[in-house]
Design a protein around this motif. Structure first.
Motif, PDB file in Angstrom:
ATOM      1  N   PRO A  22       8.833   9.388   4.788  1.00  0.00           N
ATOM      2  CA  PRO A  22       8.196   8.509   5.786  1.00  0.00           C
ATOM      3  C   PRO A  22       7.538   7.287   5.164  1.00  0.00           C
ATOM      4  N   GLY A  23       6.896   7.460   3.994  1.00  0.00           N
ATOM      5  CA  GLY A  23       6.284   6.319   3.324  1.00  0.00           C
ATOM      6  C   GLY A  23       7.302   5.283   2.906  1.00  0.00           C
ATOM      7  N   ARG A  24       8.456   5.722   2.417  1.00  0.00           N
ATOM      8  CA  ARG A  24       9.503   4.779   2.029  1.00  0.00           C
ATOM      9  C   ARG A  24      10.072   4.059   3.248  1.00  0.00           C
ATOM     10  N   ALA A  37       0.825  -1.207   0.000  1.00  0.00           N
ATOM     11  CA  ALA A  37       0.000   0.000   0.000  1.00  0.00           C
ATOM     12  C   ALA A  37       0.861   1.260   0.000  1.00  0.00           C
ATOM     13  N   PHE A  38       1.929   1.261   0.792  1.00  0.00           N
ATOM     14  CA  PHE A  38       2.812   2.430   0.817  1.00  0.00           C
ATOM     15  C   PHE A  38       3.629   2.538  -0.460  1.00  0.00           C
ATOM     16  N   ASP A  39       3.931   1.400  -1.084  1.00  0.00           N
ATOM     17  CA  ASP A  39       4.648   1.448  -2.358  1.00  0.00           C
ATOM     18  C   ASP A  39       3.780   2.087  -3.443  1.00  0.00           C
ATOM     19  N   ILE A  40       2.508   1.706  -3.497  1.00  0.00           N
ATOM     20  CA  ILE A  40       1.596   2.306  -4.474  1.00  0.00           C
ATOM     21  C   ILE A  40       1.410   3.788  -4.191  1.00  0.00           C
ATOM     22  N   ARG A  41       1.329   4.144  -2.929  1.00  0.00           N
ATOM     23  CA  ARG A  41       1.150   5.555  -2.575  1.00  0.00           C
ATOM     24  C   ARG A  41       2.396   6.368  -2.895  1.00  0.00           C
ATOM     25  N   THR A  42       3.575   5.792  -2.658  1.00  0.00           N
ATOM     26  CA  THR A  42       4.815   6.531  -2.894  1.00  0.00           C
ATOM     27  C   THR A  42       5.042   6.786  -4.367  1.00  0.00           C
ATOM     28  N   GLU A  99       8.494   5.608 -21.666  1.00  0.00           N
ATOM     29  CA  GLU A  99       8.342   4.759 -20.488  1.00  0.00           C
ATOM     30  C   GLU A  99       8.320   3.299 -20.921  1.00  0.00           C
ATOM     31  N   VAL A 100       9.229   2.514 -20.350  1.00  0.00           N
ATOM     32  CA  VAL A 100       9.320   1.097 -20.676  1.00  0.00           C
ATOM     33  C   VAL A 100       9.024   0.281 -19.422  1.00  0.00           C
ATOM     34  N   LEU A 101       8.813  -1.021 -19.634  1.00  0.00           N
ATOM     35  CA  LEU A 101       8.499  -1.958 -18.550  1.00  0.00           C
ATOM     36  C   LEU A 101       7.247  -1.532 -17.791  1.00  0.00           C
ATOM     37  N   ARG A 102       6.243  -1.110 -18.544  1.00  0.00           N
ATOM     38  CA  ARG A 102       4.995  -0.699 -17.928  1.00  0.00           C
ATOM     39  C   ARG A 102       4.219  -1.908 -17.410  1.00  0.00           C
ATOM     40  N   GLY A 103       3.396  -1.657 -16.408  1.00  0.00           N
ATOM     41  CA  GLY A 103       2.571  -2.718 -15.847  1.00  0.00           C
ATOM     42  C   GLY A 103       3.338  -3.758 -15.075  1.00  0.00           C
ATOM     43  N   GLY A 104       4.503  -3.389 -14.539  1.00  0.00           N
ATOM     44  CA  GLY A 104       5.310  -4.372 -13.819  1.00  0.00           C
ATOM     45  C   GLY A 104       4.644  -4.902 -12.564  1.00  0.00           C
ATOM     46  N   THR A 105       3.849  -4.068 -11.886  1.00  0.00           N
ATOM     47  CA  THR A 105       3.186  -4.518 -10.660  1.00  0.00           C
ATOM     48  C   THR A 105       2.165  -5.609 -10.951  1.00  0.00           C
ATOM     49  N   THR A 106       1.344  -5.393 -11.970  1.00  0.00           N
ATOM     50  CA  THR A 106       0.324  -6.393 -12.318  1.00  0.00           C
ATOM     51  C   THR A 106       0.960  -7.680 -12.837  1.00  0.00           C
ATOM     52  N   GLY A 155       5.991 -10.390  -2.746  1.00  0.00           N
ATOM     53  CA  GLY A 155       7.053 -10.301  -3.741  1.00  0.00           C
ATOM     54  C   GLY A 155       7.216  -8.916  -4.332  1.00  0.00           C
ATOM     55  N   GLY A 156       6.128  -8.140  -4.370  1.00  0.00           N
ATOM     56  CA  GLY A 156       6.229  -6.788  -4.922  1.00  0.00           C
ATOM     57  C   GLY A 156       7.142  -5.878  -4.108  1.00  0.00           C
ATOM     58  N   PRO A 157       6.877  -5.680  -2.808  1.00  0.00           N
ATOM     59  CA  PRO A 157       7.790  -4.864  -1.992  1.00  0.00           C
ATOM     60  C   PRO A 157       9.206  -5.420  -1.929  1.00  0.00           C
TER      61      PRO A 157
END
Length: 243
Positions: free
Chosen positions: A41-43, A23-28, A172-179, A94-96
């Motif tokens: 602080p979020g990081r 959640a903090f990664d998406i917010r940051t 911008e390359v490597l889009r959608g890496g989170t999904t 695995g994402g964080p």
């Protein structure tokens, strides 16, 4: 029964810490985030929760190695709960973990795009006419006399940089890496738990073919390799809890 309860507790702690970190990664990295100094602080929360999730995973692996397989298989409810928690831990955590690995490797030099990729600059054709150099006739009386006394050619007020002169374009390359990371970790962990690890080769092939055209820049290659390995290692480690 106590060992199973402890294992489920560790998996639950890992899922909770990973969810907070994600959640903090998406917010940051959100395009509507605050100023860079407000992201610190979020990081800090992101990295601390990722470390907690890593410790929970290591403890779960150690406890799973000491626990007999028959003990968890004897209670179907505990087996189902452990499987669901393991899949959630592998998918979310695995994402964080990949973000932390990339942060340590690149030291924050990559520029994140609005779609989750990275921004790279490519030299292209000249995008605009360069301003003509400033001549003594346009410099004022005092400057013309000073240049005449020194007998030197005047220099332009600001010389364009080589990249500006050639023209640049940012993509911008490597889009959608989170999904993609969520889907690949779910597939890998599910394949290992189900006893079909050969499916990992299929996941690697699909991802490699899909990203091949975006790996021309060295920065993209480095990020792709580190992120993929971190994601695969995390998913396999979580799946080993039940193997």
């Amino acid at each position: 029964m106590t060992i199973i309860t402890a294992l489920l507790g560790l998996l639950g702690i890992g899922v909770a810490a990973s969810s907070i970190a994600l959640a903090f990664d998406i917010r940051t990295h959100s395009p509507h985030a605050d100023a860079p100094h407000a992201k610190r602080p979020g990081r800090a929360v992101l990295y601390s929760m990722t470390v907690v999730a890593c410790c929970a995973l290591v403890a779960a692996l150690a406890l799973s190695a000491l626990m007999p397989r028959s003990e968890i298989d004897a209670t179907p409810l505990a087996r189902v709960a452990a499987t669901l928690l393991t899949l959630a831990f592998a998918t979310i955590g695995g994402g964080p973990f990949a973000v932390l690995a990339l942060r340590l490797a690149t030291r924050g030099t990559s520029r994140t795009g609005v779609h989750g990729g990275i921004l790279i600059t490519t030299n292209g054709q000249q995008s605009a006419e360069l301003p003509p150099p400033e001549t003594p006739a346009r410099s004022g009386i005092f400057r013309r006399r000073l240049l005449a006394n020194r007998r030197v050619d005047p220099k332009p007020a600001s010389s364009p940089l080589p990249e500006q002169a050639l023209g640049t374009s940012t993509v911008e390359v490597l889009r959608g890496g989170t999904t993609i990371g969520v889907l690949e970790r779910l597939a890998i962990a599910g394949a290992v738990i189900a006893g079909f690890p050969e499916a990992i080769a299929v996941v690697i092939a699909i991802k490699g073919v899909g990203r091949f055209s975006e790996l021309a820049a060295s920065e993209a290659k480095e990020r792709f390799i580190i992120g993929t390995l971190a994601s695969f290692v995390w998913a396999c480690a979580c799946a080993l809890v039940l193997r």
